[in-house]
Design a protein around this motif. Structure first.
Motif, PDB file in Angstrom:
ATOM      1  N   GLU A 113      -6.524  25.940  51.141  1.00  0.00           N
ATOM      2  CA  GLU A 113      -7.536  27.653  51.241  1.00  0.00           C
ATOM      3  C   GLU A 113      -8.098  27.214  49.954  1.00  0.00           C
ATOM      4  N   VAL A 114      -8.194  26.986  48.419  1.00  0.00           N
ATOM      5  CA  VAL A 114      -9.137  26.330  47.235  1.00  0.00           C
ATOM      6  C   VAL A 114     -10.509  26.196  47.957  1.00  0.00           C
ATOM      7  N   ILE A 115     -10.410  25.016  48.695  1.00  0.00           N
ATOM      8  CA  ILE A 115     -11.158  24.388  49.214  1.00  0.00           C
ATOM      9  C   ILE A 115     -12.011  25.076  50.225  1.00  0.00           C
ATOM     10  N   ILE A 116     -11.186  25.982  51.128  1.00  0.00           N
ATOM     11  CA  ILE A 116     -12.498  27.090  52.058  1.00  0.00           C
ATOM     12  C   ILE A 116     -13.186  27.915  51.598  1.00  0.00           C
ATOM     13  N   ASP A 117     -12.092  28.576  50.381  1.00  0.00           N
ATOM     14  CA  ASP A 117     -13.089  29.634  49.456  1.00  0.00           C
ATOM     15  C   ASP A 117     -13.577  29.098  48.819  1.00  0.00           C
ATOM     16  N   VAL A 118     -14.217  28.013  48.769  1.00  0.00           N
ATOM     17  CA  VAL A 118     -14.777  27.013  47.907  1.00  0.00           C
ATOM     18  C   VAL A 118     -16.499  26.744  48.909  1.00  0.00           C
ATOM     19  N   ILE A 119     -15.918  26.526  50.458  1.00  0.00           N
ATOM     20  CA  ILE A 119     -16.576  26.507  51.052  1.00  0.00           C
ATOM     21  C   ILE A 119     -17.924  27.511  51.930  1.00  0.00           C
ATOM     22  N   ASN A 120     -16.590  28.849  52.015  1.00  0.00           N
ATOM     23  CA  ASN A 120     -17.689  29.668  52.045  1.00  0.00           C
ATOM     24  C   ASN A 120     -18.432  29.999  51.622  1.00  0.00           C
ATOM     25  N   ARG A 121     -18.638  30.119  50.532  1.00  0.00           N
ATOM     26  CA  ARG A 121     -19.564  30.698  49.450  1.00  0.00           C
ATOM     27  C   ARG A 121     -20.721  29.490  49.994  1.00  0.00           C
ATOM     28  N   LEU A 122     -20.240  28.572  49.359  1.00  0.00           N
ATOM     29  CA  LEU A 122     -21.722  27.680  49.944  1.00  0.00           C
ATOM     30  C   LEU A 122     -22.597  27.237  51.114  1.00  0.00           C
ATOM     31  N   SER A 123     -22.193  27.760  52.326  1.00  0.00           N
ATOM     32  CA  SER A 123     -22.335  27.025  53.593  1.00  0.00           C
ATOM     33  C   SER A 123     -23.611  27.933  53.886  1.00  0.00           C
ATOM     34  N   TYR A 145      -0.119  21.814  42.093  1.00  0.00           N
ATOM     35  CA  TYR A 145       0.068  22.621  40.937  1.00  0.00           C
ATOM     36  C   TYR A 145      -1.558  21.954  39.629  1.00  0.00           C
ATOM     37  N   ILE A 146      -2.188  23.384  40.028  1.00  0.00           N
ATOM     38  CA  ILE A 146      -3.608  23.578  39.288  1.00  0.00           C
ATOM     39  C   ILE A 146      -3.549  25.162  38.456  1.00  0.00           C
ATOM     40  N   ASP A 147      -4.841  24.656  38.016  1.00  0.00           N
ATOM     41  CA  ASP A 147      -6.202  26.142  37.372  1.00  0.00           C
ATOM     42  C   ASP A 147      -6.702  26.484  38.438  1.00  0.00           C
ATOM     43  N   LYS A 148      -6.445  26.960  39.248  1.00  0.00           N
ATOM     44  CA  LYS A 148      -7.316  27.352  40.359  1.00  0.00           C
ATOM     45  C   LYS A 148      -8.775  27.368  39.878  1.00  0.00           C
ATOM     46  N   ASP A 149      -8.863  28.046  39.010  1.00  0.00           N
ATOM     47  CA  ASP A 149     -10.931  28.646  38.800  1.00  0.00           C
ATOM     48  C   ASP A 149     -11.210  26.713  38.545  1.00  0.00           C
ATOM     49  N   LYS A 150     -10.801  25.946  37.791  1.00  0.00           N
ATOM     50  CA  LYS A 150     -11.448  24.670  37.399  1.00  0.00           C
ATOM     51  C   LYS A 150     -11.004  24.237  38.555  1.00  0.00           C
ATOM     52  N   MET A 151     -10.347  24.005  39.429  1.00  0.00           N
ATOM     53  CA  MET A 151      -9.984  23.713  40.360  1.00  0.00           C
ATOM     54  C   MET A 151     -11.398  23.809  41.235  1.00  0.00           C
ATOM     55  N   GLU A 152     -11.461  24.480  41.860  1.00  0.00           N
ATOM     56  CA  GLU A 152     -12.918  25.370  42.380  1.00  0.00           C
ATOM     57  C   GLU A 152     -13.649  25.075  41.660  1.00  0.00           C
ATOM     58  N   GLN A 153     -13.812  24.682  40.291  1.00  0.00           N
ATOM     59  CA  GLN A 153     -15.372  24.335  39.628  1.00  0.00           C
ATOM     60  C   GLN A 153     -15.357  22.691  40.163  1.00  0.00           C
ATOM     61  N   VAL A 154     -14.525  21.921  40.622  1.00  0.00           N
ATOM     62  CA  VAL A 154     -15.003  20.582  40.855  1.00  0.00           C
ATOM     63  C   VAL A 154     -15.291  20.810  42.064  1.00  0.00           C
ATOM     64  N   ILE A 155     -14.562  21.699  43.014  1.00  0.00           N
ATOM     65  CA  ILE A 155     -14.948  20.775  44.150  1.00  0.00           C
ATOM     66  C   ILE A 155     -16.473  21.721  44.461  1.00  0.00           C
ATOM     67  N   LEU A 156     -16.847  22.956  43.744  1.00  0.00           N
ATOM     68  CA  LEU A 156     -17.895  23.501  43.757  1.00  0.00           C
ATOM     69  C   LEU A 156     -18.685  22.539  43.231  1.00  0.00           C
ATOM     70  N   ASN A 157     -18.820  21.598  41.904  1.00  0.00           N
ATOM     71  CA  ASN A 157     -19.917  20.832  42.281  1.00  0.00           C
ATOM     72  C   ASN A 157     -19.949  19.283  42.641  1.00  0.00           C
ATOM     73  N   LEU A 158     -19.240  19.799  43.575  1.00  0.00           N
ATOM     74  CA  LEU A 158     -19.145  18.017  44.378  1.00  0.00           C
ATOM     75  C   LEU A 158     -20.064  18.389  45.501  1.00  0.00           C
ATOM     76  N   VAL A 159     -19.630  19.418  45.682  1.00  0.00           N
ATOM     77  CA  VAL A 159     -20.512  19.914  47.055  1.00  0.00           C
ATOM     78  C   VAL A 159     -21.554  20.194  46.578  1.00  0.00           C
TER      79      VAL A 159
END
Ligand code: ADP
Length: 257
Positions: A113-123, A145-159
């Motif tokens: 779900e976290v990944i889909i959120d980020v992908i939607n922003r970047l599509s 078990y994650i810090d959601k904001d930080k993990m979103e940042q990881v996915i955002l930077n990579l994509v």
């Protein structure tokens, strides 16, 4: 690098022996050099957009500029200001993570779900370059078990990197895989790739393969170092495989706890 302290041992004015204390200061020297290099890099990265802004503002102030150039210059000033904002934001994030109080907010989350959120922003970004953005997420057996904001940042930077460094009509794939012990997500692209000799340094702060290209694309040179730092704070691992002209694969492996 070794420093040696020598202290004579005396009894009744006679020297009976020496005590040698050896300090290995290699690590300290390395840290000092890294800190100096970092400060020099930050200054340079901040000065470059400032110099550009200053020169365009001066031109606008002291020369007659027609409407078309006025707009063009203002756009440059606008994008250089954005770059400085991004840089300061990235630096603050890094410095927070360097400090004692990292202030991470861990919670159980469905990684898909976290990944889909980020992908939607970047599509939209991918769409602008007519890139195919494929998302292939395995059903997750457990929450991470994650810090959601930080993990979103990881996915955002990579994509974002995958989109930036892949030409038009290219392909970007985001995959998740889950096994007993780890949740893994993979960001793959068929873009320009990274030369072998650059790979060992690619996670260093401000390291870029092509500075001019990174700047042109709005990069700060801090994206991958932020990724590494966040993943390590989650006791995970990140690794990168790449081939020039073929593409890049980044794998992030996270323990569930
Ligand atoms: P930047 O802001 O310059 O993109 P990063 O830390 O995110 O900084 O990445 C460092 C460098 O690694 C980039 O400048 C680029 O040269 C290279 N890089 C990162 N991701 C990719 C990718 N997916 N494909 C090709 N090169 C990449």
């Amino acid at each position: 690098v070794l420093t040696v302290n020598i202290a004579p041992l005396k009894s009744n004015q006679q020297i009976e022996g020496y005590v040698y204390v050896l300090h290995d200061i290699t690590e300290q020297h390395k840290l000092d050099a890294m800190r100096k290099e970092f400060v020099a890099n930050v200054s340079h990265e901040l000065r470059t957009p400032l110099a550009t802004i200053k020169s365009y503002v001066e031109t606008l102030l002291y020369s007659d500029v027609d409407a078309e150039y006025l707009k063009r210059f203002l756009k440059i000033i606008d994008s250089e200001t954005d770059r400085m904002t991004r840089l300061v934001k990235d630096l603050l994030l890094l410095s927070k993570m360097d400090s004692e109080d990292k202030n991470l907010k861990f919670e159980h989350k469905n990684l898909n779900e976290v990944i889909i959120d980020v992908i939607n922003r970047l599509s939209i970004e991918a769409h602008k370059k007519n890139q195919k953005l494929i998302v292939d997420l395995q059903e997750t057996p457990r929450h991470v078990y994650i810090d959601k904001d930080k993990m979103e940042q990881v996915i955002l930077n990579l994509v974002t990197n995958a989109i930036k460094y892949t030409p038009e009509n290219g392909m970007i794939k985001v995959i998740t895989e889950y096994d007993e012990n780890f949740a893994t997500f993979i960001v793959e692209d068929n873009g320009i790739g990274i030369p072998k000799e650059d790979l060992p340094r690619i996670f260093e702060r401000f390291y870029r393969v092509d500075k001019a290209r990174s700047r042109e694309l709005g990069g700060t040179g801090l994206g991958l170092s932020i990724v590494k730092q966040i993943v390590e704070l989650h006791k995970g691992e990140v690794n990168i495989e790449s081939e020039v002209g073929k593409g890049t694969i980044v794998r992030v492996k996270l323990p569930y706890q």
